[in-house]
Design an enzyme around this catalytic site. Structure first.
Site, mmCIF file in Angstrom:
data_model
loop_
_atom_site.group_PDB
_atom_site.id
_atom_site.type_symbol
_atom_site.label_atom_id
_atom_site.label_comp_id
_atom_site.label_asym_id
_atom_site.label_seq_id
_atom_site.Cartn_x
_atom_site.Cartn_y
_atom_site.Cartn_z
ATOM 1 N N GLY A 185 150.739 80.776 13.945
ATOM 2 C CA GLY A 185 151.553 80.792 12.736
ATOM 3 C C GLY A 185 152.475 79.595 12.638
ATOM 4 N N VAL A 222 156.672 78.112 11.843
ATOM 5 C CA VAL A 222 158.109 78.395 11.899
ATOM 6 C C VAL A 222 158.803 77.638 10.769
ATOM 7 C CG1 VAL A 222 160.209 78.281 13.287
ATOM 8 C CG2 VAL A 222 158.007 78.714 14.394
ATOM 9 N N ASP A 224 157.778 79.625 30.653
ATOM 10 C CA ASP A 224 157.439 78.490 29.785
ATOM 11 C C ASP A 224 158.692 77.710 29.404
ATOM 12 O OD1 ASP A 224 155.719 76.803 28.425
ATOM 13 O OD2 ASP A 224 155.759 77.979 26.577
ATOM 14 N N GLY A 251 152.121 76.557 15.220
ATOM 15 C CA GLY A 251 151.447 76.848 16.481
ATOM 16 C C GLY A 251 150.101 77.483 16.236
ATOM 17 N N ALA A 252 149.520 78.038 17.298
ATOM 18 C CA ALA A 252 148.175 78.603 17.211
ATOM 19 C C ALA A 252 148.118 79.814 16.290
ATOM 20 C CB ALA A 252 147.693 78.981 18.611
ATOM 21 N N GLY A 297 157.810 73.748 12.393
ATOM 22 C CA GLY A 297 156.725 73.529 13.344
ATOM 23 C C GLY A 297 155.622 74.544 13.135
#
Length: 204
Positions: free
Chosen positions: A14, A16, A133, A11-12, A9
């Site tokens: 970096g 994974v 979260d 994200g903003a 995946g």
């Protein structure tokens, strides 16, 4: 030391990856965070995640994802890379629910997952940590059915009179006090857990 195998995946800040530890042969999860050199430094969410997981490291709770290592390297004159090395878990709860055959998870499985989930939450709150979260994508499930809470980028250590920002939690899992921009603390996590509990039954 770590050989990327597949992207899990992005994200903003970096990406994974699933990776293999060349020394042990075990799989790990790499969270690569890009850091512009000469800028503001690491994103605050990354600093919080490392600090909180290091704080919990010696307690080794079975239902909290384990941070195994932190590595830093220079990618270019303008950018560095910080890599967080986590234990690898096969799937998140969202995927686990999607893969469950109709009509869904058996009640005993839901009870077992919720028991583990609440143990993890009780442990975090006893350490005065509010996750903020919780959602199926941030809850991992091993092939043996062990649940692990992950992604502490928005987590906070809270005090009795601490004001926390309302801009947290994915919309569908937000507690009323967050939506109303009122004061809140650890009970907002319980609301999110309740939403996830309902989702285990309804599968949506």
């Amino acid at each position: 030391q770590y050989e990327p195998v597949a992207e899990l995946g992005a994200g903003a800040h970096g990406t994974v990856f699933k990776a293999r530890d060349r020394l042990s042969g075990r799989f790990v999860a790499l969270k690569n965070v890009r850091v512009p050199t000469g800028g503001a430094g690491l994103p605050p969410s990354t600093v919080r995640e490392v600090a909180l997981l290091r704080r919990l490291e010696h307690l080794e709770h079975p239902n909290i994802v384990r941070l195994m290592d932190v590595c830093a390297s220079a990618r270019s004159p303008h950018e560095a890379k910080v890599t967080l090395v986590f234990e690898h878990v096969e799937q998140d709860l969202k995927t686990f629910l999607e893969r469950a055959p109709a009509p869904g998870l058996p009640p005993d499985t839901i009870k077992d997952l919720m028991r583990q989930f609440l143990r993890a939450l009780d442990f975090l709150h006893a350490q005065r940590i509010v996750h903020r979260d919780l959602k199926p994508q941030n809850v991992l499930v091993t092939s043996a059915g062990q649940l692990k809470v992950a992604d502490f980028g928005l987590a906070r250590i809270y005090g009795c009179h601490m004001a926390l920002t309302p801009v947290v939690v994915t919309l569908w899992y937000r507690a009323p006090e967050v939506l109303l921009r009122a004061a809140y603390a650890s009970p907002v996590d319980m609301w999110s857990v309740g939403c996830i509990f309902a989702e285990m039954f309804r599968r949506k």
